[in-house]
Design a protein around this motif. Structure first.
Motif, short mmCIF file in Angstrom:
data_model
loop_
_atom_site.label_atom_id
_atom_site.label_comp_id
_atom_site.label_asym_id
_atom_site.label_seq_id
_atom_site.Cartn_x
_atom_site.Cartn_y
_atom_site.Cartn_z
N SER A 17 0.83 -1.21 0.00
CA SER A 17 0.00 0.00 0.00
C SER A 17 0.86 1.25 0.00
O SER A 17 1.99 1.25 0.50
CB SER A 17 -0.90 0.02 1.25
N ARG A 19 0.03 5.76 0.22
CA ARG A 19 -0.97 6.84 0.32
C ARG A 19 -0.38 8.10 -0.27
O ARG A 19 0.64 8.61 0.21
CB ARG A 19 -1.35 7.09 1.77
N SER A 21 -0.71 12.13 -1.27
CA SER A 21 -1.36 13.36 -0.81
C SER A 21 -1.21 14.44 -1.87
O SER A 21 -0.23 14.48 -2.60
CB SER A 21 -0.72 13.85 0.49
N PHE A 67 -8.29 1.26 -4.72
CA PHE A 67 -7.91 2.65 -4.44
C PHE A 67 -9.10 3.40 -3.85
O PHE A 67 -10.26 3.13 -4.21
CB PHE A 67 -7.49 3.36 -5.72
N THR A 68 -8.81 4.36 -2.97
CA THR A 68 -9.83 5.21 -2.39
C THR A 68 -9.38 6.66 -2.44
O THR A 68 -8.31 6.99 -1.92
CB THR A 68 -10.13 4.82 -0.94
N SER A 70 -10.09 10.62 -1.41
CA SER A 70 -10.78 11.37 -0.36
C SER A 70 -10.22 12.79 -0.33
O SER A 70 -9.18 13.07 -0.93
CB SER A 70 -10.63 10.70 1.00
N TYR A 79 -6.40 13.00 -1.02
CA TYR A 79 -5.61 11.80 -0.82
C TYR A 79 -5.99 10.71 -1.83
O TYR A 79 -7.09 10.70 -2.36
CB TYR A 79 -5.82 11.24 0.59
N GLN A 81 -5.57 6.65 -1.36
CA GLN A 81 -5.11 5.45 -0.66
C GLN A 81 -5.08 4.31 -1.66
O GLN A 81 -6.11 3.98 -2.25
CB GLN A 81 -6.05 5.12 0.50
N ASN A 83 -4.24 0.40 -2.18
CA ASN A 83 -4.02 -0.90 -1.56
C ASN A 83 -3.89 -1.98 -2.63
O ASN A 83 -4.30 -1.78 -3.78
CB ASN A 83 -5.17 -1.23 -0.61
#
Length: 115
Positions: A17, A19, A21, A67-68, A70, A79, A81, A83
């Motif tokens: 993973s 993340r 930004s 993927f997420t 936000s 962001y 995220q 995974n």
């Protein structure tokens, strides 16, 4: 205009993973659409995910469920995220901020996934 700056890229193993930004130089409260793009070597830039001011999200099929996207309006930051990374996710990832009809892109951050 709001300038985006990406961070958080790096090297990950398949299944791992990361993340990402995207920090904006100003308030994103009035920004309706923010997006993540990626460009792999020898390929065209691809829209990966989008989030609206109302929180509606869309994803390219290849990252759905992994993927997420936000956003935190209080921190002027978006962001991604990521995974269950796959080698085919290797690319330069760009943040895009749509403001007054112009899509401002950051300088990009490299994501490399090893098998």
């Amino acid at each position: 205009q709001v300038q985006p700056v990406e961070s958080g890229g790096g090297l990950a193993q398949a299944g791992g993973s990361l993340r990402l930004s995207c920090a904006a130089s100003g308030s994103i409260l009035s920004i309706n659409v923010m997006s993540w793009y990626r460009q792999a070597p020898g390929k065209q830039r691809e829209l990966v995910a989008t989030i609206t001011s109302g929180g509606r999200t869309t994803y390219v099929d290849s990252v759905k469920g992994r993927f997420t996207i936000s956003r935190d309006n209080a921190k002027n930051t978006m962001y991604l995220q990521m995974n269950d990374l796959k080698p085919e996710d290797t690319a330069v990832y760009y943040c895009g901020i749509l403001q007054s009809g112009v899509n401002y892109l950051g300088q990009g951050t490299q994501v490399t996934v090893s098998s």
